[in-house]
Design an enzyme around this catalytic site. Structure first.
Site, PDB file in Angstrom:
ATOM      1  CB  SER A 129      -0.970  -0.020   1.181  1.00 40.13           C
ATOM      2  OG  SER A 129      -1.907   1.020   1.088  1.00 40.13           O
ATOM      3  CG  HIS A 130       0.381   3.684   3.428  1.00 38.40           C
ATOM      4  ND1 HIS A 130      -0.503   2.641   3.623  1.00 38.40           N
ATOM      5  CD2 HIS A 130       0.932   3.942   4.633  1.00 38.40           C
ATOM      6  CE1 HIS A 130      -0.486   2.309   4.911  1.00 38.40           C
ATOM      7  NE2 HIS A 130       0.373   3.076   5.529  1.00 38.40           N
ATOM      8  CG  ASP A 312      -2.246   4.408  -1.352  1.00 35.63           C
ATOM      9  OD1 ASP A 312      -3.026   4.401  -2.313  1.00 35.63           O
ATOM     10  OD2 ASP A 312      -2.236   3.515  -0.476  1.00 35.63           O
ATOM     11  CG  ASP A 314      -2.572  -0.095  -2.545  1.00 32.49           C
ATOM     12  OD1 ASP A 314      -2.533   1.029  -2.017  1.00 32.49           O
ATOM     13  OD2 ASP A 314      -3.257  -1.026  -2.084  1.00 32.49           O
ATOM     14  CG  ASP A 316      -5.721   1.212  -0.847  1.00 37.57           C
ATOM     15  OD1 ASP A 316      -4.799   2.057  -0.793  1.00 37.57           O
ATOM     16  OD2 ASP A 316      -5.782   0.231  -0.079  1.00 37.57           O
ATOM     17  NE  ARG A 317      -3.802   4.125   3.331  1.00 32.66           N
ATOM     18  CZ  ARG A 317      -3.271   4.232   4.549  1.00 32.66           C
ATOM     19  NH1 ARG A 317      -2.759   5.382   4.937  1.00 32.66           N
ATOM     20  NH2 ARG A 317      -3.250   3.202   5.365  1.00 32.66           N
ATOM     21  CE  LYS A 421      -7.439   1.219   2.337  1.00 33.32           C
ATOM     22  NZ  LYS A 421      -7.097   1.434   3.736  1.00 33.32           N
TER      23      LYS A 421
END
Length: 595
Positions: A129-130, A312, A314, A316-317, A421
């Site tokens: 992710s982030h 971010d 990936d 999703d944010r 998300k």
């Protein structure tokens, strides 16, 4: 079509359990070099396959999605998983071009790709992710189920059990590596195949069903409107170029840092490779929008776009900004729900919404006025997934809550079109709201206009999160144990400013859909004026522990709605430090990040 005469001889490799393979709220994350060591990745992947076969998931002859966010070692990990998938009996493997798929796009592919959709039994996402990427930084993997959502706890618990007893790995080691550089179909013997497909197409198709693209295109063409979007060298780049510059007609250069890099830009980037869309790390976006890391207005010496957003690693944010104006994720969620009637996806109305427990209660106020259920759930998107699947074939006979919108304070927002998300969805939702309001008003309506109108109607939940990163885990756990020991004992205690504790507890959640109980989900200190202090240990780090402190102070519509959120919550921060004795336990006097 490329025919490959592959050798599917299954090699069985002896192995033994490796400690520390319990996934957090968003999968298993460790330093990249740990994943690269020996059979670390293979042990976990085999444990997942063993669990799926034990649970009668149709792995044999099934379709599996395998892709990632493009961070370092992503290509190599995908090849390992493909060969293990065929050894497990998988017939078809689907990969995004260059091995790239954003996390929400992976969910969209699982749910929608193929003749009737829902063809894959699940998918592996190689992402942290982030978290920063690179050989000296972080790698991660998680498994998503046939509904496109993260594996529920009952499944991940069994995966962890397998990691503790695994003795052998199975792989088709004689298969060649597959070229993932362009869309193509590799036809293998016995009806098996590897298909490389356009990474963006399925996500674009599903969002075209959610939003009115021609309406948004008119906003983008408005003479007073301008925008910028920062992918922070993460996986979102190809999506941003396709969505904004090709589909919506935004000028070339609107999509910044749009080439995915294995280290997300690394130390030489303004964000030092930490592709996390917030005031601290989204340095270029924040500067472009005329703000500083505290969210205060600063001069830029050049025109400021009317709309700005970031993703971010990936994707999703999301982060939403107007000209010299920052929208907190909690407010963003509440404002999208308040204006959901402007979004075609919700033309029949909302039937439910939800927030993670640490997220501000701004959403609750909107849900109450709309007369729809609002759920407070633990952190982790899988809890939203159950609510969105309620009343479907997964949970027949249960109350139906979709159409549905949900979100977390950690810059995550989404809806029932997928089971993750979705940063792009959140940005498109804001553009749709601005487009419709501009159309109705006959003049450009800004992000700040929407926020001010919202606060005048609902009041404002001043909110901030303090992150204390890389603290000693044992000390952090000792601190939490001491606070938990005070559960219920502080009711009535008064603090400066007339603040009196109404509730102090450890949050526990009973899922209204499947009846599962999630304990120890965060410590809450709720005051009589509904101000809140929340403490949580993050499950997304790879080194040490991250203590998250959440602060919230409500101001009614008749109050002062123009204050700076970080200033408003400072008195609560002082109380939080007194309640936790955080400095004594961790040695930290100041947070690493404030958002």
């Amino acid at each position: 079509m490329v025919k490959v005469n592959g050798d599917f001889t299954i090699e069985t490799i002896t192995t033994k359990p490796i400690e520390g393979q319990k996934p957090g709220t968003s999968g298993l994350r460790k330093k990249t070099k740990i994943f690269m060591e020996g059979t670390y990745l293979a042990n976990y992947v085999q444990s997942v396959f063993n669990t799926l076969q034990e649970e009668k998931v149709p792995v044999q002859g099934g379709t599996l999605v395998v892709s990632g966010d493009g961070r370092f070692w992503n290509p190599e990990a995908i090849q390992i998983i493909i060969k293990m998938a065929f050894a497990a009996g998988v017939a078809r493997v689907w990969c995004g071009t260059k091995g790239l798929l954003s996390t929400p796009a992976t969910s969209a592919v699982i749910r929608c790709r193929g003749g009737k959709g829902y063809e894959p039994f699940g998918g592996f996402i190689c992402s942290a992710s982030h978290n920063p990427g690179g050989i000296d930084n972080d790698f991660g993997i998680k498994y998503n189920c046939e509904n496109g959502g993260p594996a529920p706890e009952k499944l991940t618990n069994k995966m962890v059990e397998w990691t503790a007893k695994i003795t052998e790995l199975k792989t088709c080691s004689k298969l060649p590596d597959f070229d993932l550089s362009k869309p193509q179909l590799f036809e293998l013997p016995n009806g098996k195949s590897v298909e490389v497909f356009d990474s963006v197409a399925d996500h674009l198709a599903i969002l075209k069903n959610c939003f009115d693209f021609p309406c948004i295109k008119k906003l983008v063409a408005h003479p007073e409107f301008s925008m910028t979007y920062d992918s922070m060298s993460g996986v979102q780049g190809p999506y941003a170029l396709r969505f904004f510059e090709q589909e919506l007609g935004a000028p070339a250069g609107t999509s910044k840092n749009a080439e995915p890099l294995p280290d997300f830009g690394g130390p030489s980037s303004a964000w030092h490779g930490h592709a996390d869309p917030n005031l601290t790390y989204a340095v270029e976006l924040v500067k472009d929008m005329g703000l500083n890391k505290e969210g205060n207005k600063v001069s830029t010496g050049k025109p400021i776009p009317s709309f700005g957003a970031a993703a971010d690693g990936d994707a999703d944010r999301n982060m939403i900004c107007g000209s010299q104006f920052f929208v907190s994720p909690s407010d963003s969620l509440a404002m999208i729900v308040a204006n959901a009637h402007l979004i075609p996806q919700f033309k029949t109305g909302l039937r439910g919404c939800a927030r993670s427990m640490p997220t501000s209660a701004a959403l609750d106020l909107v849900a109450k006025k709309k007369g729809i259920p609002c759920f407070e759930v633990p952190t982790g998107w899988k809890f939203f997934g159950n609510l969105m699947d309620s009343g479907t074939s997964y949970f027949p006979g249960k109350e139906t809550y979709t159409p549905f919108i949900c979100g977390e304070e950690s810059f995550g927002t989404g809806a029932d079109h997928v089971r993750e998300k979705d940063g792009m969805w959140a940005v498109m939702a804001w553009l749709q709201i601005l487009a419709k309001k501009t159309e109705e008003a006959g003049k450009l309506v800004s992000v700040e206009d929407v926020a001010n109108a919202h606060w005048k109607e609902y009041g404002r939940n001043y909110y901030a999160r303090y992150d204390y990163e890389g603290v000693d885990k044992a000390k952090a756990e000792e601190m939490f144990a001491a606070m938990e020991a005070q559960t219920g004992k502080l009711v009535g205690k008064e603090f400066p400013g007339g603040l009196k504790i109404k509730i102090n507890d450890m949050f526990e959640y009973t899922d209204p859909v499947d009846g599962s109980v999630s304990k120890k989900q965060g410590l809450r200190f709720i005051f009589e004026d509904n101000s809140r202090i929340v403490f949580r240990l993050s499950g997304t780090g790879v080194a040490g522990a991250t203590v998250r402190l959440y602060l919230e102070k409500y101001e009614p519509p008749s109050g002062d709605l123009t204050q700076h959120q970080f200033e408003v919550v400072k008195p609560l921060a002082a109380i939080a430090l007194e309640l936790s004795q955080l400095s004594s336990y961790t040695g930290r006097d100041a947070p690493t990040v404030i958002t």
